[in-house]
Scaffold this motif. Structure first.
Motif, PDB file in Angstrom:
ATOM      1  N   MET A 230      59.702  35.613  39.597  1.00 13.54           N
ATOM      2  CA  MET A 230      58.444  36.134  39.058  1.00 13.54           C
ATOM      3  C   MET A 230      57.829  37.109  40.052  1.00 13.54           C
ATOM      4  N   GLN A 231      56.949  37.961  39.544  1.00 15.21           N
ATOM      5  CA  GLN A 231      56.121  38.815  40.369  1.00 15.21           C
ATOM      6  C   GLN A 231      54.795  39.044  39.650  1.00 15.21           C
ATOM      7  N   GLY A 232      53.762  39.373  40.391  1.00 17.68           N
ATOM      8  CA  GLY A 232      52.447  39.581  39.800  1.00 17.68           C
ATOM      9  C   GLY A 232      51.371  39.534  40.872  1.00 17.68           C
ATOM     10  N   PRO A 233      50.102  39.587  40.533  1.00 16.28           N
ATOM     11  CA  PRO A 233      49.599  39.644  39.150  1.00 16.28           C
ATOM     12  C   PRO A 233      49.568  41.070  38.609  1.00 16.28           C
ATOM     13  N   PHE A 234      49.514  41.174  37.267  1.00 19.38           N
ATOM     14  CA  PHE A 234      49.405  42.448  36.590  1.00 19.38           C
ATOM     15  C   PHE A 234      48.346  42.335  35.480  1.00 19.38           C
ATOM     16  N   GLY A 235      47.946  43.468  34.967  1.00 20.67           N
ATOM     17  CA  GLY A 235      46.982  43.475  33.872  1.00 20.67           C
ATOM     18  C   GLY A 235      45.712  44.211  34.245  1.00 20.67           C
ATOM     19  N   ASP A 236      45.165  44.930  33.284  1.00 25.62           N
ATOM     20  CA  ASP A 236      43.960  45.719  33.542  1.00 25.62           C
ATOM     21  C   ASP A 236      42.734  45.152  32.833  1.00 25.62           C
ATOM     22  N   LEU A 237      42.722  43.827  32.623  1.00 21.15           N
ATOM     23  CA  LEU A 237      41.522  43.148  32.147  1.00 21.15           C
ATOM     24  C   LEU A 237      41.451  41.791  32.806  1.00 21.15           C
ATOM     25  N   ALA A 238      40.261  41.427  33.284  1.00 23.80           N
ATOM     26  CA  ALA A 238      40.065  40.113  33.894  1.00 23.80           C
ATOM     27  C   ALA A 238      38.634  39.670  33.613  1.00 23.80           C
ATOM     28  N   TYR A 239      38.475  38.363  33.400  1.00 25.37           N
ATOM     29  CA  TYR A 239      37.141  37.803  33.175  1.00 25.37           C
ATOM     30  C   TYR A 239      36.567  37.396  34.529  1.00 25.37           C
ATOM     31  N   VAL A 240      35.351  37.871  34.830  1.00 30.18           N
ATOM     32  CA  VAL A 240      34.745  37.595  36.129  1.00 30.18           C
ATOM     33  C   VAL A 240      33.547  36.662  36.025  1.00 30.18           C
ATOM     34  N   GLY A 241      33.250  36.169  34.806  1.00 25.56           N
ATOM     35  CA  GLY A 241      32.187  35.191  34.629  1.00 25.56           C
ATOM     36  C   GLY A 241      30.927  35.759  34.030  1.00 25.56           C
ATOM     37  N   ASP A 242      30.120  34.860  33.440  1.00 23.81           N
ATOM     38  CA  ASP A 242      28.834  35.239  32.844  1.00 23.81           C
ATOM     39  C   ASP A 242      28.977  36.326  31.780  1.00 23.81           C
ATOM     40  N   GLY A 243      30.050  36.270  31.009  1.00 23.93           N
ATOM     41  CA  GLY A 243      30.254  37.249  29.949  1.00 23.93           C
ATOM     42  C   GLY A 243      30.677  38.614  30.435  1.00 23.93           C
ATOM     43  N   ARG A 244      31.043  38.753  31.700  1.00 24.65           N
ATOM     44  CA  ARG A 244      31.417  40.051  32.255  1.00 24.65           C
ATOM     45  C   ARG A 244      32.935  40.167  32.385  1.00 24.65           C
ATOM     46  N   PHE A 245      33.443  41.317  31.983  1.00 24.31           N
ATOM     47  CA  PHE A 245      34.866  41.611  32.056  1.00 24.31           C
ATOM     48  C   PHE A 245      35.078  42.827  32.957  1.00 24.31           C
ATOM     49  N   ALA A 246      36.107  42.753  33.790  1.00 22.53           N
ATOM     50  CA  ALA A 246      36.512  43.890  34.616  1.00 22.53           C
ATOM     51  C   ALA A 246      37.703  44.552  33.942  1.00 22.53           C
ATOM     52  N   LEU A 247      37.652  45.867  33.802  1.00 19.53           N
ATOM     53  CA  LEU A 247      38.727  46.602  33.144  1.00 19.53           C
ATOM     54  C   LEU A 247      39.227  47.698  34.059  1.00 19.53           C
ATOM     55  N   GLY A 248      40.484  48.078  33.880  1.00 15.51           N
ATOM     56  CA  GLY A 248      41.073  49.126  34.695  1.00 15.51           C
ATOM     57  C   GLY A 248      41.254  48.669  36.127  1.00 15.51           C
TER      58      GLY A 248
END
Length: 604
Positions: free
Chosen positions: A414-432
């Motif tokens: 395996m390798q990672g992490p990957f992905g351009d969306l993550a949940y950071v809490g309190d209804g906030r999402f980090a993108l890109g």
């Protein structure tokens, strides 16, 4: 089509020919020169312009390894004009090549030189307005602070000895050679086993700002670009402009469409807070597990098991059947270690298959269903298709038996992490870029989105990223916070619904104010069914569950985003989809028609 290597002369790329009624060949040909290599590219007379562009892009990609024509500079050497010295060079466009404005013939084709003018920091030369045969355009020149401009050979001005040091004026070498170096070198960034996602304070980046040791920040990621110095098309001077600092603004200005994938193996970490601001990384919010069993949490920062470039093998320790064609696999990632993923991110897995005498390498993306904070293990939900490549191989792996040197069993790389969306809490999402850069605000080039309402659309095993996101959100629900979620889960048959009892239990626990559950079956059971009553259900605790026969449709989409239309489709709403390509396309097209902005749509 690609024709492979010619017996003599340059490599043949996409040489397409047709015959006139009389039988004569009717092909158009140019020579593409890249670095020290020359290729022959041909196309059929009468080919549509759009098809020509696609074939040219494919040929250039095969010749250079670069993903598109964006950022490439193409020039053509024109025939020598008596009394004007050597042949002149002018910038050309794909249309110039297509319309054969360059001259040349089948026997003596024109030469088009390709340069990767915009890989990191070199501004492409302006296009020539004059037609082929006229004077070549003046190229842009790099001038270091405190030095004089370099005069062009044969032009007016100071002699060449008055210029800046020659090492800054030499342009980079072959991009093809650089890519080959990256493939052969297992550790070009000099990590020596260190993590590529460790938090690096900007003060540490400042320490690497010399010719032989250059680090820079690009889009929240820290790169050791020293190995790239000799290959940068703009020369070393352009890279030195951002040495030891953040070059994101300059990079985005010059290369708005160029990906960082070419230098991803040079990543040494992620930009973090300054040394004065903090000495430890902020803790990740606690997340709830979907079952009653508690998940072990790391009491202190743990070592990260996954690596985004290096493949690491982890032994299989347990396999459990979820339904007829889904298995849950647990892998040991090491005592005291966490995966390093954030909610919403995925990992890559690879296996090798033998087909006759050929050995194939198969890759697949998986979003673990285990808690991202789980210590010592990671769990993958695997759909096993009889005709699939990856699933049957994983289903055949043997769990580890025994301990120490005597242990036997299979592992998965395996390798990672990957992905351009993550949940950071309190209804906030980090993108890109923010999705892989830690806390919101620590990266440039990404964006944050606060969503009070989230619509999730999943088909089959596409449920896995939704489950991972629901974990921390459920923890917030239990504290009276978090966004409202509508989950639309599509399957073929009733027995295909994975985690059905858990999902319906959660809908009952939190009620429609927190979780609305919609389950669709494209092949529902015939006649009356106690297990598939259909219609809407409002449980004693206000559960909002609907079971529907059919496929994803405008009616389903409209109901899923009900309450978010006309006024709440901006920053306060986010739609997520994960499934087969046709499913994702149907969701995106439908939501777009309902007015959901593209910035509020994410496809896993």
């Amino acid at each position: 089509g690609l024709r492979g290597l010619a017996q003599d002369g340059p490599q043949v790329l996409g040489l397409l020919v047709s015959r006139r009624p009389g039988g004569a060949m009717a092909a158009r040909t140019v020579l593409l020169s890249y670095g020290s290599e020359t290729f022959r590219f041909g196309w059929q007379e009468g080919l549509a312009a759009r098809d020509f562009g696609a074939q040219l892009a494919e040929a250039v990609k095969a010749a250079t390894g670069l993903p598109s024509l964006q950022g490439l500079e193409m020039t053509s050497e024109q025939a020598q004009v008596p009394g004007q010295g050597s042949p002149q060079r002018v910038k050309v466009t794909p249309r110039d090549i297509f319309e054969m404005r360059l001259g040349g013939s089948q026997q003596n084709p024109a030469i088009v030189r390709i340069a990767a003018a915009q890989v990191l920091g070199h501004q492409a030369a302006p296009a020539a307005a004059a037609p082929p045969g006229s004077a070549a355009p003046q190229r842009s020149r790099v001038t270091l602070p405190g030095t004089a401009a370099v005069p062009q050979p044969g032009g007016a001005g100071s002699p060449r000895s008055a210029a800046a040091p020659a090492k800054f004026q030499k342009k980079g070498g072959s991009q093809v050679q650089f890519l080959r170096n990256m493939q052969m070198d297992k550790d070009p960034a000099g990590l020596r086993g260190a993590s590529t996602i460790r938090r690096i304070p900007i003060e540490e980046v400042h320490e690497h700002a010399s010719i032989g040791d250059i680090w820079m920040v690009l889009q929240g990621r820290v790169f050791n670009v020293t190995p790239y110095m000799d290959y940068h098309p703009g020369g070393k001077a352009e890279l030195m402009r951002s040495a030891g600092g953040d070059g994101t603004a300059l990079y985005n200005e010059i290369h708005p469409w160029i990906s960082l994938d070419m230098i991803e193996k040079l990543q040494v970490g992620l930009i973090g807070a300054s040394r004065a601001a903090s000495s430890t990384a902020p803790a990740t919010p606690a997340a709830a597990a979907p079952s009653a069993a508690p998940t072990p949490k790391a009491s202190a920062p743990s070592a990260v098991a996954l690596h985004p470039v290096e493949w690491r093998a982890f032994p299989l320790v347990n396999v459990r059947n979820i339904n007829a064609d889904c298995i849950l696999m647990r892998f040991d990632i090491g005592a005291g270690r966490v995966s390093g993923l954030r909610p919403g991110q995925h990992l890559n897995a690879r296996v090798q298959l033998r087909r006759g005498q050929e050995l194939l390498e198969v890759h697949r993306k998986y979003t673990p269903v285990s808690d991202v904070e789980a210590v010592g293990y990671v769990e993958l939900l695997v759909k096993v298709y009889p005709s699939g490549k990856m699933g049957p191989v994983l289903a055949g792996l043997r769990p580890k038996s025994g301990d120490g040197p005597a242990a036997v069993g299979d592992s998965l790389e395996m390798q990672g992490p990957f992905g351009d969306l993550a949940y950071v809490g309190d209804g906030r999402f980090a993108l890109g870029a923010l999705a892989s850069a830690g806390a919101v605000g620590s990266a440039v080039g990404g964006r944050a989105l606060a969503a009070g309402r989230v619509a999730m659309f999943a088909a089959g095993s596409g449920l896995t990223p939704m489950l991972q996101l629901l974990r921390p959100i459920m923890g917030e629900w239990r504290k009276g916070a978090g966004p409202q979620v509508t989950l639309v889960f599509c399957n073929r048959r009733e027995e295909d619904i994975i985690y059905r009892q858990d999902l319906e239990r959660l809908a009952g626990e939190f009620g429609g104010a927190r979780l609305r559950l919609r389950i669709l079956l494209s092949q529902p059971p015939g006649g009356a069914s106690e297990t598939w009553p259909g219609g809407a259900e409002a449980g004693a605790q206000g559960a909002d569950i609907r079971r529907t026969d059919g496929r994803i449709s405008d009616d389903i989409l409209a109901e899923a985003i009900a309450g978010s239309v006309n006024g709440a489709l901006g920053a306060g709403f986010l739609a997520l989809t994960c499934g087969p390509e046709g499913f994702d396309a149907a969701v995106v097209d439908g939501l777009s028609r309902f007015g959901v902005p593209a910035d509020n749509l994410h496809v896993f």
